[in-house]
Design a protein around this motif. Structure first.
Motif, PDB file in Angstrom:
ATOM      1  N   LYS A 119       0.837  -1.207   0.000  1.00 23.24           N
ATOM      2  CA  LYS A 119       0.000   0.000   0.000  1.00 23.24           C
ATOM      3  C   LYS A 119       0.871   1.256   0.000  1.00 23.24           C
ATOM      4  CE  LYS A 119      -3.848  -2.084   2.582  1.00 23.24           C
ATOM      5  NZ  LYS A 119      -4.597  -2.042   3.871  1.00 23.24           N
ATOM      6  N   ARG A 120       1.902   1.244   0.824  1.00 22.12           N
ATOM      7  CA  ARG A 120       2.747   2.433   0.953  1.00 22.12           C
ATOM      8  C   ARG A 120       3.611   2.663  -0.285  1.00 22.12           C
ATOM      9  NH1 ARG A 120       3.993   3.821   7.178  1.00 22.12           N
ATOM     10  NH2 ARG A 120       2.104   2.927   8.073  1.00 22.12           N
ATOM     11  N   LEU A 121       3.962   1.576  -0.960  1.00 18.24           N
ATOM     12  CA  LEU A 121       4.728   1.722  -2.194  1.00 18.24           C
ATOM     13  C   LEU A 121       3.834   1.998  -3.391  1.00 18.24           C
ATOM     14  CD1 LEU A 121       7.392  -1.150  -1.905  1.00 18.24           C
ATOM     15  CD2 LEU A 121       7.692   1.289  -1.427  1.00 18.24           C
ATOM     16  N   GLY A 122       2.555   1.663  -3.293  1.00 18.75           N
ATOM     17  CA  GLY A 122       1.651   1.831  -4.430  1.00 18.75           C
ATOM     18  C   GLY A 122       1.924   0.812  -5.527  1.00 18.75           C
ATOM     19  N   ALA A 123       2.264  -0.399  -5.123  1.00 22.97           N
ATOM     20  CA  ALA A 123       2.588  -1.456  -6.078  1.00 22.97           C
ATOM     21  C   ALA A 123       2.532  -2.797  -5.351  1.00 22.97           C
ATOM     22  CB  ALA A 123       3.985  -1.253  -6.653  1.00 22.97           C
ATOM     23  N   ARG A 124       2.447  -3.867  -6.152  1.00 22.33           N
ATOM     24  CA  ARG A 124       2.594  -5.200  -5.557  1.00 22.33           C
ATOM     25  C   ARG A 124       4.078  -5.543  -5.629  1.00 22.33           C
ATOM     26  NH1 ARG A 124      -0.364 -11.048  -6.610  1.00 22.33           N
ATOM     27  NH2 ARG A 124       1.353 -12.290  -5.744  1.00 22.33           N
ATOM     28  N   PHE A 125       4.717  -5.582  -4.469  1.00 24.55           N
ATOM     29  CA  PHE A 125       6.164  -5.763  -4.412  1.00 24.55           C
ATOM     30  C   PHE A 125       6.471  -7.230  -4.144  1.00 24.55           C
ATOM     31  CE2 PHE A 125      10.477  -5.033  -2.671  1.00 24.55           C
ATOM     32  CZ  PHE A 125      10.963  -4.206  -3.671  1.00 24.55           C
TER      33      PHE A 125
END
Length: 546
Positions: A119-125
């Motif tokens: 969520k904090r990165l704005g991506a699926r890591f």
């Protein structure tokens, strides 16, 4: 966690004894100014490294400096800054290859920390995390991915795990990040601009910045002690090597299963060598190099290690896997650790830690302390990413490199407040069981992709944090660095891992009593003829700018 020798062998790679075990050469091959073409050293020297712009965060209680002294916080700052304005990701899936030296992280679906990270990165890591099982585990996975062509967006290039033909691989498969990071360009990524200049040098190959440096403490390995163990002899302070030996004999008590030193013989030789004044890797005098193996000081340290072994100071089982537990029980008096990992130990174990600052082994000796490189490799970006995606990925690593005193670092290190950690009335951070099982295990592989500058903060232990800061100041007064750092030798890339392993094995046999001390000279001759002399010539040529 208990001390893991393979972990310490890696994490100490930038320190004195770790170099003995792991070899200098592969670090050079992995980008410490490495080059395989003529003029590469000159190109690297001319490169404009990323500009250094200190982050404006909560001021440290005890300031750090560019020499390697770590900023120290006696309490966790209450007023945190926000270093990343918005989530850097674009909603896509990001893949990464990294490693861990602790318990594997729970999978994303069952890991609240990882889900919050997305969520904090704005991506699926999505991380492919190699669990350390010796130095070949990561190399095996790395080589398989390179050969198969399924290269992740982000790939960690470690400093000492034997990756071959690195410059050619980087040219073929990974972006040149120089346009994005050189000079003032790095200012687009404030947290990356806050990373120490020395750390960036390890990400330079053939005059190009090939990845985001993974910052790590600049201090090398340290001799850590349980101070209570040494109280009967007046503390862990010594006037000479013989004084150390005498006090060790007095404290060792096999009948009570009490020994002075862990059985990592080569690491101890590295510490003894500093007492005698041996160089860090190589000694440069008048343009000529002498390897530490060749010096009288190092050979004196080996001879002293034999005396220590005969005196019964080493733990008798060479495969001891519970070093830290034995230290905490008072059954061991000292062990060797990389400095940043020493900070982890100080958070994890409850006994009175101390440090043996190198002292003169004998009259006329000049003790030295060997510094590290300030990084553990770098993270490269796959050429499969287009220009827009490269910038997005750099933004993600900028988030992961957030410094202490920011909201981002609080999360990255500790997870979600109320779930993974709580804060005391004084502001100290305390991890919950869920924090230890999720945040700690997921944060380690993240830290091998990008990390902020090293800092000292020990929850609820402000006095120890202050003492560690003081020990660092003492160590820096006698510090030395390897003069070949930032230079390349073809031979070191191909030969040094096997040569240093053979030298280490010989020293192990000598200390264990399986070979006579005289066997060292013959092994040294093999080291020189097998590639040591060629390494010397190549490093000397690089140092001379040829």
């Amino acid at each position: 966690m208990s001390t893991n020798l393979s972990r310490r062998g890696f994490m100490g790679a930038a320190g004195f004894a770790g170099l003995t075990v792991a070899g200098l050469s592969t670090l050079s091959a992995c980008g410490s100014g490495a080059t395989v073409s003529k003029g590469g050293s000159k190109a690297s020297a001319k490169l404009k490294l990323p500009a250094y712009v200190p982050a404006q965060t909560a001021p440290a209680d005890l300031a750090g400096n560019a020499a390697g002294l770590d900023a120290t916080y006696l309490r966790y700052p209450k007023a945190l800054t926000k270093s990343v304005a918005k989530a850097p990701g674009d909603g896509s899936r990001i893949t990464a290859l990294t490693e861990t030296f602790t318990t594997p992280a729970p999978p994303q679906a069952k890991n609240a920390y990882w889900q919050e990270l997305n969520k904090r990165l704005g991506a699926r890591f999505d991380m492919t995390i190699v669990v350390d099982q010796g130095v070949d585990a990561y190399l095996t996975k790395f080589n398989a991915m390179m050969a198969g062509g399924d290269i992740p967006d982000l790939v960690w290039f470690p400093p000492n795990q034997g990756i071959q033909r690195v410059p050619e691989l980087l040219d073929a498969k990974f972006h040149d990040l120089t346009p994005h990071l050189s000079g003032d360009a790095v200012k687009d990524y404030p947290n990356l601009a806050n990373l120490p200049t020395t750390a960036w040098k390890t990400a330079v190959v053939n005059g190009k910045i090939r990845g985001v440096t993974v910052a790590y403490g600049s201090m090398g390995q340290v001799y850590a002690v349980n101070q209570d163990f040494w109280k009967p002899v007046g503390g862990a302070e010594f006037t000479s090597a013989e004084d150390f030996l005498a006090k060790g004999r007095e404290l060792a008590d096999p009948k009570r299963n009490k020994y002075v030193l862990e059985p990592a013989y080569v690491n101890h030789i590295g510490q003894f060598a500093q007492w005698f004044g041996a160089p860090s890797g190589w000694r440069l005098e008048g343009g000529k190099l002498t390897h530490m193996y060749e010096t009288e000081e190092y050979q004196e340290a080996l001879a002293f290690a034999v005396k220590v072994a005969k005196a019964g100071l080493f733990w008798p089982d060479p495969n001891l896997s519970t070093t830290m537990e034995k230290m905490a029980q008072g059954s061991l008096g000292a062990y060797v650790q990389s400095f940043p990992s020493f900070l982890v130990d100080a958070k994890t174990y409850d006994f009175p830690f101390g440090v043996i600052v190198p002292f003169a082994a004998k009259a006329g000796a000049k003790p030295r302390y060997s510094m590290g490189y300030g990084s553990v490799g770098y993270t490269a970006i796959s050429k499969k990413a287009d220009a827009k995606r490269v910038k997005m990925l750099l933004g993600v690593m900028d988030y992961l490199a957030a410094p202490f005193g920011t909201e981002e670092r609080l999360f990255l290190d500790n997870g979600i407040e109320g779930k993974h950690f709580t804060r005391t009335a004084k502001g100290d951070v305390t991890l919950t069981p869920k924090g230890n099982s999720e945040a700690v295990t997921t944060a380690m592989p993240l830290a091998f992709l990008a990390a902020g500058p090293e800092y000292i903060y020990l929850p609820g232990q402000p006095e120890l944090a202050g003492r560690i800061h003081g020990w660092q100041q003492e160590l820096l007064k006698i510090s030395q660095t390897n003069p070949t750092s930032g230079h390349f030798s073809d031979t070191s890339t191909s030969k040094s891992p096997s040569l240093t392993t053979a030298m280490s094995d010989c020293q192990l046999d000598i200390v264990a009593g399986r070979k006579p001390l005289s066997a060292y000279k013959e092994q040294l001759r093999k080291w020189r003829s097998g590639g040591g002399d060629k390494m010397r010539a190549e490093f000397e040529a690089s140092l001379a700018g040829k």
